[in-house]
Design a protein around this motif. Structure first.
Motif, PDB file in Angstrom:
ATOM      1  N   ALA A 176     -72.136  29.454 -40.747  1.00 29.34           N
ATOM      2  CA  ALA A 176     -70.865  28.335 -40.249  1.00 29.34           C
ATOM      3  C   ALA A 176     -71.179  28.328 -39.293  1.00 29.34           C
ATOM      4  O   ALA A 176     -71.276  26.766 -37.923  1.00 29.34           O
ATOM      5  N   ARG A 177     -71.388  28.847 -37.745  1.00 25.51           N
ATOM      6  CA  ARG A 177     -71.902  28.487 -36.669  1.00 25.51           C
ATOM      7  C   ARG A 177     -72.664  28.294 -36.254  1.00 25.51           C
ATOM      8  O   ARG A 177     -72.728  27.280 -36.063  1.00 25.51           O
ATOM      9  N   THR A 216     -80.114  22.549 -47.166  1.00 23.47           N
ATOM     10  CA  THR A 216     -79.527  21.845 -45.685  1.00 23.47           C
ATOM     11  C   THR A 216     -78.353  22.041 -45.709  1.00 23.47           C
ATOM     12  O   THR A 216     -77.543  23.570 -46.086  1.00 23.47           O
ATOM     13  N   ALA A 217     -78.372  22.255 -44.320  1.00 22.45           N
ATOM     14  CA  ALA A 217     -76.509  22.769 -43.371  1.00 22.45           C
ATOM     15  C   ALA A 217     -75.256  22.591 -44.221  1.00 22.45           C
ATOM     16  O   ALA A 217     -74.752  23.469 -44.130  1.00 22.45           O
ATOM     17  N   PRO A 218     -74.664  21.089 -44.830  1.00 14.83           N
ATOM     18  CA  PRO A 218     -73.721  20.771 -45.559  1.00 14.83           C
ATOM     19  C   PRO A 218     -73.775  22.436 -46.274  1.00 14.83           C
ATOM     20  O   PRO A 218     -72.459  22.769 -46.911  1.00 14.83           O
ATOM     21  N   VAL A 219     -74.473  22.498 -46.859  1.00 17.42           N
ATOM     22  CA  VAL A 219     -74.768  23.426 -48.405  1.00 17.42           C
ATOM     23  C   VAL A 219     -74.064  24.982 -48.035  1.00 17.42           C
ATOM     24  O   VAL A 219     -73.968  25.744 -49.077  1.00 17.42           O
ATOM     25  N   ALA A 220     -75.253  25.217 -47.110  1.00 10.06           N
ATOM     26  CA  ALA A 220     -75.308  26.599 -46.802  1.00 10.06           C
ATOM     27  C   ALA A 220     -73.682  26.838 -46.109  1.00 10.06           C
ATOM     28  O   ALA A 220     -74.021  28.064 -46.904  1.00 10.06           O
ATOM     29  N   ILE A 221     -72.626  25.939 -45.771  1.00  3.55           N
ATOM     30  CA  ILE A 221     -71.666  26.446 -45.461  1.00  3.55           C
ATOM     31  C   ILE A 221     -70.530  27.298 -46.099  1.00  3.55           C
ATOM     32  O   ILE A 221     -69.927  27.345 -46.537  1.00  3.55           O
ATOM     33  N   VAL A 222     -71.402  26.919 -47.843  1.00  2.00           N
ATOM     34  CA  VAL A 222     -70.863  27.412 -48.794  1.00  2.00           C
ATOM     35  C   VAL A 222     -70.530  29.019 -48.572  1.00  2.00           C
ATOM     36  O   VAL A 222     -69.479  29.924 -48.957  1.00  2.00           O
ATOM     37  N   VAL A 223     -71.905  29.631 -47.889  1.00  2.00           N
ATOM     38  CA  VAL A 223     -71.787  31.136 -47.811  1.00  2.00           C
ATOM     39  C   VAL A 223     -70.399  31.561 -46.615  1.00  2.00           C
ATOM     40  O   VAL A 223     -69.416  32.384 -47.480  1.00  2.00           O
ATOM     41  N   ASN A 224     -70.088  30.875 -45.693  1.00  2.00           N
ATOM     42  CA  ASN A 224     -68.804  30.943 -45.540  1.00  2.00           C
ATOM     43  C   ASN A 224     -67.823  30.918 -46.140  1.00  2.00           C
ATOM     44  O   ASN A 224     -66.789  31.631 -46.104  1.00  2.00           O
ATOM     45  N   LEU A 277     -65.662  18.779 -31.498  1.00  2.00           N
ATOM     46  CA  LEU A 277     -66.463  19.459 -32.743  1.00  2.00           C
ATOM     47  C   LEU A 277     -66.385  21.187 -32.371  1.00  2.00           C
ATOM     48  O   LEU A 277     -64.915  22.237 -32.389  1.00  2.00           O
ATOM     49  N   ALA A 278     -66.874  21.105 -31.130  1.00  2.00           N
ATOM     50  CA  ALA A 278     -66.425  22.661 -30.667  1.00  2.00           C
ATOM     51  C   ALA A 278     -65.026  23.303 -30.727  1.00  2.00           C
ATOM     52  O   ALA A 278     -64.396  24.641 -30.881  1.00  2.00           O
ATOM     53  N   ALA A 279     -64.097  22.450 -29.472  1.00  2.00           N
ATOM     54  CA  ALA A 279     -62.631  22.388 -29.175  1.00  2.00           C
ATOM     55  C   ALA A 279     -61.813  22.613 -30.069  1.00  2.00           C
ATOM     56  O   ALA A 279     -61.021  23.351 -29.914  1.00  2.00           O
ATOM     57  N   ALA A 280     -62.370  21.613 -31.875  1.00  2.00           N
ATOM     58  CA  ALA A 280     -61.820  21.740 -31.829  1.00  2.00           C
ATOM     59  C   ALA A 280     -60.883  22.584 -33.163  1.00  2.00           C
ATOM     60  O   ALA A 280     -60.086  23.122 -33.962  1.00  2.00           O
ATOM     61  N   SER A 281     -62.211  24.265 -33.269  1.00  2.00           N
ATOM     62  CA  SER A 281     -61.659  25.833 -33.723  1.00  2.00           C
ATOM     63  C   SER A 281     -61.316  26.273 -33.024  1.00  2.00           C
ATOM     64  O   SER A 281     -60.651  27.666 -33.376  1.00  2.00           O
TER      65      SER A 281
END
Length: 432
Positions: free
Chosen positions: A31-32, A171-179, A53-57
């Motif tokens: 996800a990073r 695609t990048a958004p779908v890859a986040i499912v791993v997280n 976005l970086a600050a939000a986490s």
């Protein structure tokens, strides 16, 4: 006669705790890379939006870092809270691919998800340190911390490569499912730990007074204060650099998306080496000397990133080699700093000391993300990273001018490097 300690690798509950961190951190490394790539490529984010976005986490460290420390010292059972954090974070991460597939994903959505996961991360980390003390015996804690650092390093080695592959295929958004899946697996592993948490619920004396007590210990204890200050400096500058790195790597260095994570892979390799050698170095030279030596290498990664250029193969070698060296240094520092913190924190205040340290060292990363965005807009991407490189020299000044240096001299007492009264023996430190 003392009973021999069972090696950590043979302790079932430590293996479960280690495994929970391994899967969760691997997913987080995916996800990073995938989250900023989603913002930069799929949603065409600006440098300011990338900074936010970086600050939000990391902003949650400023928001709930201190109260969570007081709560961690109050409760008798911390594991259920940690499980709940992983479950909530998993559901938040899962919302990103769902929103993308339904055409609802926006920059504000990504920022909200990053903030929610950040909140869970703050509470989890605050509760995890005192929980570790119930699972691992005191003589084995330095090795246990090194074991967790090896987890982070392995995740940094494999995560970016996995992320690059998943981004290319899904695609990048779908890859986040791993997280999302990794958070859920982590929750299952934590739930399976059997070590009883036999602590008693501490009687609350007022949240404000308990927070103030943790702050006072950190401010008055000169060793803990020096470690905290050094962590604040490197983290604020590191966050500023990372807020710009994806844009810098893609737009200035010309790295293709699968190679954007090369720096993280190099850092992971170095971190794995650092986790392996840190306990040995600490045993031979003392934790103070390892800390002082490690911090000398902190500026190296900033300088190498700012100076990177040339053919693609040369850029990859520059970033990878520099991050291997930086990874060794940072992990050696982190292992020894964690061990010193657990040793020096007064009994019953570890949760608050740890939370206050995280509040300061992690909270400034929110400011660092915004700082990076502003510097990138004002100076340009490469000059902004050079500014971070120059600022990183303050890490050396901070630590070498502290009592840690005096405690590392031959003949000095490693167990009590500070010349200030120890909080456990200083009556003023126990007043509320």
């Amino acid at each position: 006669m003392t009973t021999p300690l069972i090696p950590l690798r043979r302790q079932r509950d430590y293996r479960l705790l280690w495994s929970a961190r391994a899967v969760s951190e691997t997913g987080s490394e995916v996800a990073r890379l995938a989250v900023p790539l989603t913002a930069a490529v799929a949603l065409d984010a600006s440098p300011i939006q990338m900074g936010v976005l970086a600050a939000a986490s990391t902003f949650p460290f400023l928001l709930v870092g201190l109260p969570s420390g007081a709560m961690a010292d109050r409760v008798a059972r911390r594991r259920p809270v940690m499980v709940a954090c992983e479950l909530i974070a998993g559901l938040a991460a899962l919302s990103v691919p769902i929103a993308w597939l339904t055409g609802m994903l926006t920059i504000p959505w990504l920022i909200t998800v990053a903030f929610a996961i950040g909140m869970c991360t703050v509470v989890f980390r605050t509760f995890n340190t005192p929980h570790l003390a119930t699972v691992v015996a005191e003589p084995q804690r330095t090795a246990a911390i090194a074991g967790f650092q090896s987890v982070f390093s392995i995740a940094q080695m494999g995560g970016p490569g996995l992320a690059g592959l998943l981004v290319a295929l899904l695609t990048a958004p779908v890859a986040i499912v791993v997280n999302a899946v990794s958070f859920l697996v982590s929750a299952f592993c934590l739930r399976a730990i059997r070590t009883p948490e036999n602590g008693t619920t501490a009687k609350g004396r007022g949240l404000g007074r308990e927070i103030a007590e943790g702050l006072r210990v950190l401010i008055n204890h000169r060793v803990l204060r020096a470690l905290c200050a050094t962590g604040m400096i490197v983290n604020v500058l590191g966050a500023a650099e990372m807020a710009l790195f994806v844009l810098f790597a893609v737009n200035v260095l010309g790295l293709p998306a699968p190679l954007v994570g090369i720096a993280a892979i190099g850092f992971g390799v170095g971190g794995l080496i650092g986790a392996a050698i840190a306990p040995r170095l600490a045993g031979r030279f003392g934790e103070n000397r390892v800390l002082l030596g490690s911090v000398l290498f902190f500026p190296f990664g900033f300088v190498a990133t700012a100076a990177a250029g040339g053919p693609l193969w040369l850029v990859v070698c520059q970033l990878g080699a520099a991050e291997v060296i930086t990874g060794v240094a940072v992990v050696c520092y982190s292992v020894c700093a964690g061990s010193v913190t657990m040793r020096e924190a007064p009994e019953g205040l570890l949760g608050r000391v740890n939370a206050t340290t995280n509040f300061a060292t992690q909270g400034v990363m929110a400011l660092g993300g915004v700082l990076g965005g502003v510097l990138g807009e004002m100076l340009g991407l490469r000059p902004a990273i050079w500014a971070c490189a120059a600022g990183s020299l303050l890490c050396i000044v901070s630590l070498w001018s502290s009592p840690i240096r005096r405690g590392a001299r031959p003949g000095a007492a490693e167990e009590s490097p500070s010349t200030a009264p120890h909080p456990r023996s200083d009556p003023a430190a126990s007043r509320t």
